[in-house]
Design a protein around this motif. Structure first.
Motif, PDB file in Angstrom:
ATOM      1  N   ASP A 126      33.446  67.039 122.868  1.00 26.13           N
ATOM      2  CA  ASP A 126      34.680  66.333 122.528  1.00 26.13           C
ATOM      3  C   ASP A 126      35.822  67.269 122.151  1.00 26.13           C
ATOM      4  OD1 ASP A 126      33.680  67.146 120.132  1.00 26.13           O
ATOM      5  OD2 ASP A 126      33.482  65.156 119.254  1.00 26.13           O
ATOM      6  N   ASN A 127      35.590  68.581 122.225  1.00 28.13           N
ATOM      7  CA  ASN A 127      36.679  69.535 121.996  1.00 28.13           C
ATOM      8  C   ASN A 127      37.188  70.119 123.314  1.00 28.13           C
ATOM      9  OD1 ASN A 127      34.253  70.937 122.351  1.00 28.13           O
ATOM     10  ND2 ASN A 127      34.916  72.683 121.111  1.00 28.13           N
ATOM     11  N   VAL A 128      36.904  69.417 124.430  1.00 32.19           N
ATOM     12  CA  VAL A 128      37.401  69.818 125.747  1.00 32.19           C
ATOM     13  C   VAL A 128      38.466  68.830 126.200  1.00 32.19           C
ATOM     14  CG1 VAL A 128      36.832  70.252 128.172  1.00 32.19           C
ATOM     15  CG2 VAL A 128      35.177  70.834 126.385  1.00 32.19           C
ATOM     16  N   VAL A 129      39.621  69.363 126.619  1.00 36.45           N
ATOM     17  CA  VAL A 129      40.675  68.551 127.237  1.00 36.45           C
ATOM     18  C   VAL A 129      40.658  68.838 128.725  1.00 36.45           C
ATOM     19  CG1 VAL A 129      43.162  68.152 127.410  1.00 36.45           C
ATOM     20  CG2 VAL A 129      42.128  68.615 125.183  1.00 36.45           C
ATOM     21  N   LEU A 130      40.417  67.798 129.544  1.00 35.18           N
ATOM     22  CA  LEU A 130      40.401  67.992 130.990  1.00 35.18           C
ATOM     23  C   LEU A 130      41.812  67.822 131.533  1.00 35.18           C
ATOM     24  CD1 LEU A 130      38.149  68.408 133.242  1.00 35.18           C
ATOM     25  CD2 LEU A 130      38.827  66.122 133.930  1.00 35.18           C
ATOM     26  N   GLN A 131      42.265  68.809 132.269  1.00 33.25           N
ATOM     27  CA  GLN A 131      43.613  68.799 132.852  1.00 33.25           C
ATOM     28  C   GLN A 131      43.475  68.858 134.371  1.00 33.25           C
ATOM     29  OE1 GLN A 131      46.569  68.834 131.113  1.00 33.25           O
ATOM     30  NE2 GLN A 131      47.943  69.053 132.867  1.00 33.25           N
ATOM     31  N   VAL A 132      44.049  67.881 135.083  1.00 33.76           N
ATOM     32  CA  VAL A 132      44.077  67.915 136.543  1.00 33.76           C
ATOM     33  C   VAL A 132      45.377  68.581 136.964  1.00 33.76           C
ATOM     34  CG1 VAL A 132      44.028  66.570 138.673  1.00 33.76           C
ATOM     35  CG2 VAL A 132      42.684  65.823 136.694  1.00 33.76           C
ATOM     36  N   GLY A 133      45.256  69.670 137.715  1.00 30.93           N
ATOM     37  CA  GLY A 133      46.456  70.380 138.133  1.00 30.93           C
ATOM     38  C   GLY A 133      46.103  71.574 138.995  1.00 30.93           C
ATOM     39  N   THR A 134      47.122  72.179 139.571  1.00 30.46           N
ATOM     40  CA  THR A 134      46.945  73.327 140.455  1.00 30.46           C
ATOM     41  C   THR A 134      46.379  74.519 139.679  1.00 30.46           C
ATOM     42  OG1 THR A 134      48.840  72.556 141.744  1.00 30.46           O
ATOM     43  CG2 THR A 134      48.133  74.828 142.109  1.00 30.46           C
ATOM     44  N   LEU A 135      45.258  75.055 140.154  1.00 31.62           N
ATOM     45  CA  LEU A 135      44.572  76.119 139.420  1.00 31.62           C
ATOM     46  C   LEU A 135      45.474  77.324 139.201  1.00 31.62           C
ATOM     47  CD1 LEU A 135      41.011  76.112 141.064  1.00 31.62           C
ATOM     48  CD2 LEU A 135      41.876  74.738 139.150  1.00 31.62           C
ATOM     49  N   ALA A 136      46.201  77.713 140.243  1.00 26.74           N
ATOM     50  CA  ALA A 136      47.011  78.930 140.161  1.00 26.74           C
ATOM     51  C   ALA A 136      48.186  78.798 139.188  1.00 26.74           C
ATOM     52  CB  ALA A 136      47.530  79.305 141.551  1.00 26.74           C
ATOM     53  N   GLU A 137      48.506  77.568 138.790  1.00 27.79           N
ATOM     54  CA  GLU A 137      49.623  77.363 137.871  1.00 27.79           C
ATOM     55  C   GLU A 137      49.185  77.310 136.414  1.00 27.79           C
ATOM     56  OE1 GLU A 137      51.720  73.889 139.195  1.00 27.79           O
ATOM     57  OE2 GLU A 137      52.314  74.817 141.100  1.00 27.79           O
ATOM     58  N   GLY A 138      47.875  77.254 136.175  1.00 26.10           N
ATOM     59  CA  GLY A 138      47.387  77.184 134.803  1.00 26.10           C
ATOM     60  C   GLY A 138      47.736  75.852 134.153  1.00 26.10           C
ATOM     61  N   ALA A 139      47.795  75.848 132.834  1.00 27.57           N
ATOM     62  CA  ALA A 139      48.102  74.622 132.073  1.00 27.57           C
ATOM     63  C   ALA A 139      48.967  75.037 130.885  1.00 27.57           C
ATOM     64  CB  ALA A 139      46.813  73.946 131.612  1.00 27.57           C
ATOM     65  N   ALA A 140      50.210  75.399 131.197  1.00 23.25           N
ATOM     66  CA  ALA A 140      51.100  75.982 130.184  1.00 23.25           C
ATOM     67  C   ALA A 140      51.361  75.039 129.019  1.00 23.25           C
ATOM     68  CB  ALA A 140      52.421  76.390 130.840  1.00 23.25           C
ATOM     69  N   GLU A 141      51.324  73.720 129.283  1.00 23.10           N
ATOM     70  CA  GLU A 141      51.670  72.772 128.216  1.00 23.10           C
ATOM     71  C   GLU A 141      50.695  72.803 127.055  1.00 23.10           C
ATOM     72  OE1 GLU A 141      50.075  70.164 131.658  1.00 23.10           O
ATOM     73  OE2 GLU A 141      50.784  72.219 131.369  1.00 23.10           O
ATOM     74  N   HIS A 142      49.468  73.303 127.295  1.00 23.51           N
ATOM     75  CA  HIS A 142      48.477  73.372 126.219  1.00 23.51           C
ATOM     76  C   HIS A 142      48.388  74.773 125.597  1.00 23.51           C
ATOM     77  CE1 HIS A 142      47.030  69.354 127.100  1.00 23.51           C
ATOM     78  NE2 HIS A 142      46.879  69.684 128.360  1.00 23.51           N
ATOM     79  N   GLY A 143      49.043  75.759 126.219  1.00 21.56           N
ATOM     80  CA  GLY A 143      48.942  77.143 125.775  1.00 21.56           C
ATOM     81  C   GLY A 143      49.933  77.469 124.658  1.00 21.56           C
ATOM     82  N   PRO A 144      50.057  78.727 124.287  1.00 17.98           N
ATOM     83  CA  PRO A 144      49.361  79.876 124.886  1.00 17.98           C
ATOM     84  C   PRO A 144      47.895  79.963 124.432  1.00 17.98           C
ATOM     85  CG  PRO A 144      50.721  80.622 123.062  1.00 17.98           C
ATOM     86  CD  PRO A 144      51.001  79.153 123.229  1.00 17.98           C
ATOM     87  N   TYR A 145      47.115  80.738 125.189  1.00 20.23           N
ATOM     88  CA  TYR A 145      45.667  80.781 125.004  1.00 20.23           C
ATOM     89  C   TYR A 145      45.206  82.116 124.417  1.00 20.23           C
ATOM     90  CZ  TYR A 145      45.983  76.724 128.014  1.00 20.23           C
ATOM     91  OH  TYR A 145      46.324  75.500 128.529  1.00 20.23           O
ATOM     92  N   ASP A 146      44.145  82.035 123.635  1.00 19.56           N
ATOM     93  CA  ASP A 146      43.498  83.254 123.141  1.00 19.56           C
ATOM     94  C   ASP A 146      42.712  83.930 124.254  1.00 19.56           C
ATOM     95  OD1 ASP A 146      43.994  83.090 120.144  1.00 19.56           O
ATOM     96  OD2 ASP A 146      43.092  81.125 120.525  1.00 19.56           O
ATOM     97  N   ALA A 147      42.125  83.115 125.143  1.00 19.92           N
ATOM     98  CA  ALA A 147      41.288  83.659 126.214  1.00 19.92           C
ATOM     99  C   ALA A 147      41.352  82.743 127.425  1.00 19.92           C
ATOM    100  CB  ALA A 147      39.845  83.805 125.735  1.00 19.92           C
ATOM    101  N   ILE A 148      41.274  83.350 128.600  1.00 23.43           N
ATOM    102  CA  ILE A 148      41.251  82.617 129.869  1.00 23.43           C
ATOM    103  C   ILE A 148      40.096  83.152 130.696  1.00 23.43           C
ATOM    104  CG2 ILE A 148      42.508  82.089 132.009  1.00 23.43           C
ATOM    105  CD1 ILE A 148      45.134  82.441 130.486  1.00 23.43           C
ATOM    106  N   ILE A 149      39.361  82.239 131.354  1.00 18.90           N
ATOM    107  CA  ILE A 149      38.285  82.626 132.260  1.00 18.90           C
ATOM    108  C   ILE A 149      38.482  81.884 133.567  1.00 18.90           C
ATOM    109  CG2 ILE A 149      36.738  80.875 131.254  1.00 18.90           C
ATOM    110  CD1 ILE A 149      34.381  82.796 131.891  1.00 18.90           C
ATOM    111  N   VAL A 150      38.270  82.584 134.686  1.00 24.38           N
ATOM    112  CA  VAL A 150      38.485  82.008 136.014  1.00 24.38           C
ATOM    113  C   VAL A 150      37.129  81.840 136.697  1.00 24.38           C
ATOM    114  CG1 VAL A 150      39.649  82.273 138.239  1.00 24.38           C
ATOM    115  CG2 VAL A 150      40.756  83.104 136.150  1.00 24.38           C
ATOM    116  N   GLN A 151      36.813  80.588 137.079  1.00 28.55           N
ATOM    117  CA  GLN A 151      35.485  80.250 137.604  1.00 28.55           C
ATOM    118  C   GLN A 151      35.410  80.352 139.129  1.00 28.55           C
ATOM    119  OE1 GLN A 151      32.937  79.647 135.626  1.00 28.55           O
ATOM    120  NE2 GLN A 151      34.140  79.654 133.749  1.00 28.55           N
ATOM    121  N   GLY A 152      35.627  81.552 139.627  1.00 26.10           N
ATOM    122  CA  GLY A 152      35.560  81.785 141.065  1.00 26.10           C
ATOM    123  C   GLY A 152      36.225  83.101 141.389  1.00 26.10           C
TER     124      GLY A 152
END
Length: 217
Positions: A126-152
């Motif tokens: 329940d501490n995960v927010v699912l965001q549908v959007g273009t992978l290459a654009e990230g999810a700036a509205e929820h950032g900035p982030y301490d860490a980012i990981i790319v699954q591919g």
């Protein structure tokens, strides 16, 4: 009836620990999250094999060893916000959710995102927010982030992602050059990005992360 909990223990003992991943939060998360629930039904029996799991359209669930070693290098702490780029059916996000304060799970395939949402609810992430959007654009509205990981795989890393890191934050990516892949971790400083090699692995390059061909006259 398949004993998936036993398979999880075998996966950790034969794929994760021998890869020199010993941090308790990673071991605990991989023992706790039911990987078989985050793959297509037809592939549940193969969920704990030591390979990437093919999802079609060039997408995969990264093999446990690769994900574990990436998380080991990323060293997520319990007060951090993590962006999980290309979460697919949600397995990586469910694992990271047990280590981080919160996870933004980014997926551009709407069917996969819908399935991921259902399974993340099922496992109580329940501490995960699912965001549908273009992978290459990230999810700036929820950032900035301490860490980012790319699954591919990454041919070229979009600047949008490093822009969404906090100063002092880090990003880990599997850079693919033809068939050979190198996982590197990048640290954001006031002077820019500083990168360090971690280990070799392989995965298909994600959509939007292809290397741009140099234009020559």
């Amino acid at each position: 009836m398949t004993d998936f909990s036993a398979r999880r223990r075998i996966m950790v003992d034969t794929q994760v620990r021998p890869a020199d991943v010993t941090k308790f939060p990673i071991i605990e998360a991989m023992l706790a999250v039911p990987r078989e629930q985050f793959v297509p039904d037809a592939l549940r029996e193969a969920a704990y094999a030591g390979d990437n799991i093919e999802l079609g359209n060039g997408r995969v669930v990264l093999e446990a060893r690769t994900l574990a070693k990436m998380l080991d290098a990323l060293d997520v702490r319990g007060d951090e916000l993590v962006l999980d780029v290309g979460c697919a059916l949600g397995y990586s996000s469910a694992v990271i959710a047990r280590m981080a304060q919160a996870v933004v799970a980014l997926e551009e395939d709407e069917e996969m995102a819908s399935e991921a949402q259902d399974q993340l609810v099922n496992v109580g992430a329940d501490n995960v927010v699912l965001q549908v959007g273009t992978l290459a654009e990230g999810a700036a509205e929820h950032g900035p982030y301490d860490a980012i990981i790319v699954q591919g795989g990454v041919g070229e890393l979009p600047v949008a992602l490093t822009d969404q890191l906090k100063e002092g934050g880090r990003i880990i990516c599997l850079f693919m050059d033809e068939a050979l892949g190198a996982v590197r971790i990048g640290y954001k400083t006031s002077a820019g990005m500083s990168w360090r090699f971690e280990f070799n692995a392989g995965a298909p390059v994600l959509p939007g992360f292809q290397k741009q061909r140099a234009f020559a006259l």
